[in-house]
Design a protein around this motif. Structure first.
Motif, PDB file in Angstrom:
ATOM      1  N   VAL A   1      21.844 -15.834 -20.561  1.00 35.35           N
ATOM      2  CA  VAL A   1      22.292 -15.837 -19.168  1.00 35.35           C
ATOM      3  C   VAL A   1      22.333 -14.432 -18.593  1.00 35.35           C
ATOM      4  O   VAL A   1      22.501 -14.258 -17.387  1.00 35.35           O
ATOM      5  CB  VAL A   1      23.691 -16.493 -19.026  1.00 35.35           C
ATOM      6  CG1 VAL A   1      23.691 -17.891 -19.601  1.00 35.35           C
ATOM      7  CG2 VAL A   1      24.776 -15.646 -19.679  1.00 35.35           C
ATOM      8  N   SER A   2      22.159 -13.413 -19.445  1.00 37.66           N
ATOM      9  CA  SER A   2      22.312 -12.039 -18.982  1.00 37.66           C
ATOM     10  C   SER A   2      21.188 -11.606 -18.049  1.00 37.66           C
ATOM     11  O   SER A   2      21.337 -10.648 -17.303  1.00 37.66           O
ATOM     12  CB  SER A   2      22.400 -11.085 -20.176  1.00 37.66           C
ATOM     13  OG  SER A   2      21.215 -11.126 -20.940  1.00 37.66           O
ATOM     14  N   ARG A   3      20.044 -12.272 -18.096  1.00 35.66           N
ATOM     15  CA  ARG A   3      18.922 -11.900 -17.228  1.00 35.66           C
ATOM     16  C   ARG A   3      18.892 -12.695 -15.925  1.00 35.66           C
ATOM     17  O   ARG A   3      18.117 -12.388 -15.036  1.00 35.66           O
ATOM     18  CB  ARG A   3      17.595 -12.117 -17.964  1.00 35.66           C
ATOM     19  CG  ARG A   3      17.333 -11.186 -19.123  1.00 35.66           C
ATOM     20  CD  ARG A   3      15.884 -11.336 -19.545  1.00 35.66           C
ATOM     21  NE  ARG A   3      15.579 -10.692 -20.798  1.00 35.66           N
ATOM     22  CZ  ARG A   3      15.187  -9.427 -20.916  1.00 35.66           C
ATOM     23  NH1 ARG A   3      15.114  -8.671 -19.854  1.00 35.66           N
ATOM     24  NH2 ARG A   3      14.903  -8.922 -22.098  1.00 35.66           N
ATOM     25  N   THR A   4      19.676 -13.730 -15.820  1.00 37.36           N
ATOM     26  CA  THR A   4      19.615 -14.590 -14.639  1.00 37.36           C
ATOM     27  C   THR A   4      20.298 -13.928 -13.440  1.00 37.36           C
ATOM     28  O   THR A   4      21.233 -13.150 -13.582  1.00 37.36           O
ATOM     29  CB  THR A   4      20.287 -15.943 -14.924  1.00 37.36           C
ATOM     30  OG1 THR A   4      21.638 -15.721 -15.337  1.00 37.36           O
ATOM     31  CG2 THR A   4      19.552 -16.692 -16.030  1.00 37.36           C
ATOM     32  N   SER A   5      19.811 -14.281 -12.243  1.00 36.78           N
ATOM     33  CA  SER A   5      20.393 -13.738 -11.015  1.00 36.78           C
ATOM     34  C   SER A   5      21.518 -14.603 -10.476  1.00 36.78           C
ATOM     35  O   SER A   5      22.371 -14.134  -9.730  1.00 36.78           O
ATOM     36  CB  SER A   5      19.308 -13.595  -9.942  1.00 36.78           C
ATOM     37  OG  SER A   5      18.275 -12.747 -10.383  1.00 36.78           O
ATOM     38  N   LEU A   6      21.501 -15.891 -10.850  1.00 36.40           N
ATOM     39  CA  LEU A   6      22.481 -16.838 -10.333  1.00 36.40           C
ATOM     40  C   LEU A   6      22.867 -17.807 -11.446  1.00 36.40           C
ATOM     41  O   LEU A   6      22.010 -18.262 -12.207  1.00 36.40           O
ATOM     42  CB  LEU A   6      21.895 -17.608  -9.144  1.00 36.40           C
ATOM     43  CG  LEU A   6      22.738 -18.739  -8.550  1.00 36.40           C
ATOM     44  CD1 LEU A   6      24.002 -18.181  -7.910  1.00 36.40           C
ATOM     45  CD2 LEU A   6      21.919 -19.531  -7.536  1.00 36.40           C
ATOM     46  N   LEU A   7      24.151 -18.099 -11.540  1.00 34.46           N
ATOM     47  CA  LEU A   7      24.649 -19.051 -12.533  1.00 34.46           C
ATOM     48  C   LEU A   7      25.145 -20.310 -11.829  1.00 34.46           C
ATOM     49  O   LEU A   7      25.877 -20.225 -10.851  1.00 34.46           O
ATOM     50  CB  LEU A   7      25.790 -18.434 -13.348  1.00 34.46           C
ATOM     51  CG  LEU A   7      25.457 -17.176 -14.157  1.00 34.46           C
ATOM     52  CD1 LEU A   7      26.711 -16.620 -14.820  1.00 34.46           C
ATOM     53  CD2 LEU A   7      24.395 -17.465 -15.199  1.00 34.46           C
ATOM     54  N   LEU A   8      24.714 -21.451 -12.341  1.00 36.61           N
ATOM     55  CA  LEU A   8      25.245 -22.737 -11.878  1.00 36.61           C
ATOM     56  C   LEU A   8      26.168 -23.273 -12.965  1.00 36.61           C
ATOM     57  O   LEU A   8      25.733 -23.547 -14.083  1.00 36.61           O
ATOM     58  CB  LEU A   8      24.108 -23.739 -11.609  1.00 36.61           C
ATOM     59  CG  LEU A   8      23.152 -23.407 -10.462  1.00 36.61           C
ATOM     60  CD1 LEU A   8      22.138 -24.525 -10.286  1.00 36.61           C
ATOM     61  CD2 LEU A   8      23.904 -23.155  -9.167  1.00 36.61           C
ATOM     62  N   HIS A   9      27.435 -23.383 -12.625  1.00 31.62           N
ATOM     63  CA  HIS A   9      28.449 -23.820 -13.595  1.00 31.62           C
ATOM     64  C   HIS A   9      28.659 -25.315 -13.429  1.00 31.62           C
ATOM     65  O   HIS A   9      29.305 -25.767 -12.488  1.00 31.62           O
ATOM     66  CB  HIS A   9      29.747 -23.048 -13.348  1.00 31.62           C
ATOM     67  CG  HIS A   9      30.738 -23.168 -14.448  1.00 31.62           C
ATOM     68  ND1 HIS A   9      31.635 -22.176 -14.753  1.00 31.62           N
ATOM     69  CD2 HIS A   9      30.978 -24.165 -15.341  1.00 31.62           C
ATOM     70  CE1 HIS A   9      32.381 -22.565 -15.773  1.00 31.62           C
ATOM     71  NE2 HIS A   9      31.999 -23.778 -16.139  1.00 31.62           N
ATOM     72  N   LEU A  10      28.089 -26.100 -14.357  1.00 29.12           N
ATOM     73  CA  LEU A  10      28.205 -27.552 -14.285  1.00 29.12           C
ATOM     74  C   LEU A  10      29.483 -28.029 -14.956  1.00 29.12           C
ATOM     75  O   LEU A  10      29.820 -27.577 -16.061  1.00 29.12           O
ATOM     76  CB  LEU A  10      26.994 -28.222 -14.941  1.00 29.12           C
ATOM     77  CG  LEU A  10      25.844 -28.592 -13.981  1.00 29.12           C
ATOM     78  CD1 LEU A  10      25.149 -27.327 -13.511  1.00 29.12           C
ATOM     79  CD2 LEU A  10      24.858 -29.535 -14.641  1.00 29.12           C
ATOM     80  N   VAL A  11      30.171 -28.941 -14.281  1.00 31.14           N
ATOM     81  CA  VAL A  11      31.434 -29.475 -14.788  1.00 31.14           C
ATOM     82  C   VAL A  11      31.400 -30.998 -14.679  1.00 31.14           C
ATOM     83  O   VAL A  11      30.994 -31.545 -13.640  1.00 31.14           O
ATOM     84  CB  VAL A  11      32.633 -28.924 -13.980  1.00 31.14           C
ATOM     85  CG1 VAL A  11      33.935 -29.492 -14.515  1.00 31.14           C
ATOM     86  CG2 VAL A  11      32.662 -27.404 -14.025  1.00 31.14           C
TER      87      VAL A  11
END
Length: 356
Positions: free
Chosen positions: A235-245
């Motif tokens: 995840v360190s290279r990604t520009s955006l994180l989608l946090h699924l719950v």
């Protein structure tokens, strides 16, 4: 194919060939003088990024790579042939670290990018270089220098624009199936995803981004629990994180506590990840009665005091999933526009363009 994202290899560059001490010997020329040639340089070891590879599994079978030695110099002013370089193909996104010094040597992020990891030795000098007015028959020559030898750690970090975070069974694999052509394994038990999956989300001409399905995290992941930090690095290279719950977990766990637990693991692994843009995706809305979904979602968002964008979706029913992707696409377009505007504001003579 088994996914392997770490490997240790040893690289050995070729030694330089030795110089030669010889003298010209021909009929009627008793004192022909020195004619020893130089030794050839040793071959070097290069790593090259290849987009055709997506795993480091080949390095489980071959761990040592050696370049060719340079040939020794010879008489009659003949120089030794240089050793051939050795080229090792690695996946795009590979980071290379010196095991002994823990120094980052390079990061190959583009197809065809090359990195010198072991320099070949220099060839030795023949005795023709030591001739002078007072030393007309020199017997001096030099040995070739040894090639560099290193033990390297290869670490693959996937190149993706968007990373999916969440507990096991949050629906990450189902989500990436819904929005891309990727087909990760989906099942009703935890840790179905054992390695990262990449999918390309295409919304039209020149409108696409890469999304990464990261295996599920649990409390203690940063300390090695579950699948540990083995995949947190992706995840360190990604520009955006989608946090699924999972909005309606079958074990009655609190979705808010799950979000806090993931945030805690991100902070322990790399605090900078918490500063990265992260959107909340409340999944499995189809598991709740239609008249309760919005209220439950707003309650979770309120208790989290969530300020970033959030979405209520059903990845299984593919409800509202493309709306998320369209918002993500707008996010990247706005980023590109902002960068273009920033570059336009810098005058051609601005020292910042020259890195001064």
């Amino acid at each position: 194919m088994k996914f392997v994202d770490e490997a240790i290899i040893k690289v050995q560059a070729g030694d330089g060939g030795n110089g030669c001490a010889s003298f010209r010997r021909e009929k009627f020329i008793p004192f022909g003088g020195p004619n020893g040639g130089d030794g050839g340089s040793g071959g070097s070891v290069w790593l090259v990024a290849d987009e055709g590879l997506n795993t480091l599994v080949d390095f489980r079978h071959q761990r040592s790579y050696k370049a060719q030695r340079g040939e020794n110099g010879m008489g009659s002013d003949m120089y030794g042939k240089g050793g051939e370089d050795t080229t090792v193909r690695v996946p795009v996104g590979t980071m290379i670290t010196n095991v002994d010094t823990d120094e980052l040597i390079g990061d190959l992020t583009a197809h065809g990018q090359r990195l010198l990891v072991a320099q070949g030795g220099k060839g030795g000098l023949g005795n023709i270089h030591f001739k002078s007015s007072v030393n007309r028959a020199p017997r001096q020559f030099t040995q070739g220098t040894p090639g560099e030898s290193r033990e390297l750690k290869l670490e693959l970090r996937l190149l993706a624009d968007v990373g999916l975070l969440g507990f096991p069974n949050a629906g990450k694999s189902t989500f990436i199936r819904a929005v891309s052509a990727a087909t990760p394994r989906v099942a009703d038990y935890p840790f179905t995803t054992l390695h990262p999956n990449l999918g390309v989300v295409s919304l039209g001409t020149d409108q696409s981004f890469v999304i990464a399905d990261i295996p599920g995290l649990i409390e203690g992941a940063a300390d090695g629990a579950g699948l540990g930090i083995q995949f947190l690095r992706h995840v360190s290279r990604t520009s955006l994180l989608l946090h699924l719950v999972d909005i309606a977990p079958v074990d009655d766990t609190d979705p808010v506590e799950q979000v806090r637990a993931i945030e805690h693991e991100l902070a322990k692994f790399n605090p900078e990840l918490l500063e990265r843009p992260r959107w909340l995706v409340l999944n499995k809305s189809d598991a709740l009665p239609e008249d309760e979904r919005q209220q439950v979602a707003e309650d979770i968002v309120s208790r989290l005091d969530w300020q970033a964008p959030w979405f209520l979706v059903s990845a299984l029913a593919r409800e509202n999933t493309m709306a998320v992707c369209q918002q993500v696409q707008r996010f990247f377009e706005e980023q590109r526009a902002a960068r273009a505007e920033e570059r336009a504001e810098i005058a051609p003579g601005d020292v910042r363009l020259r890195g001064e």
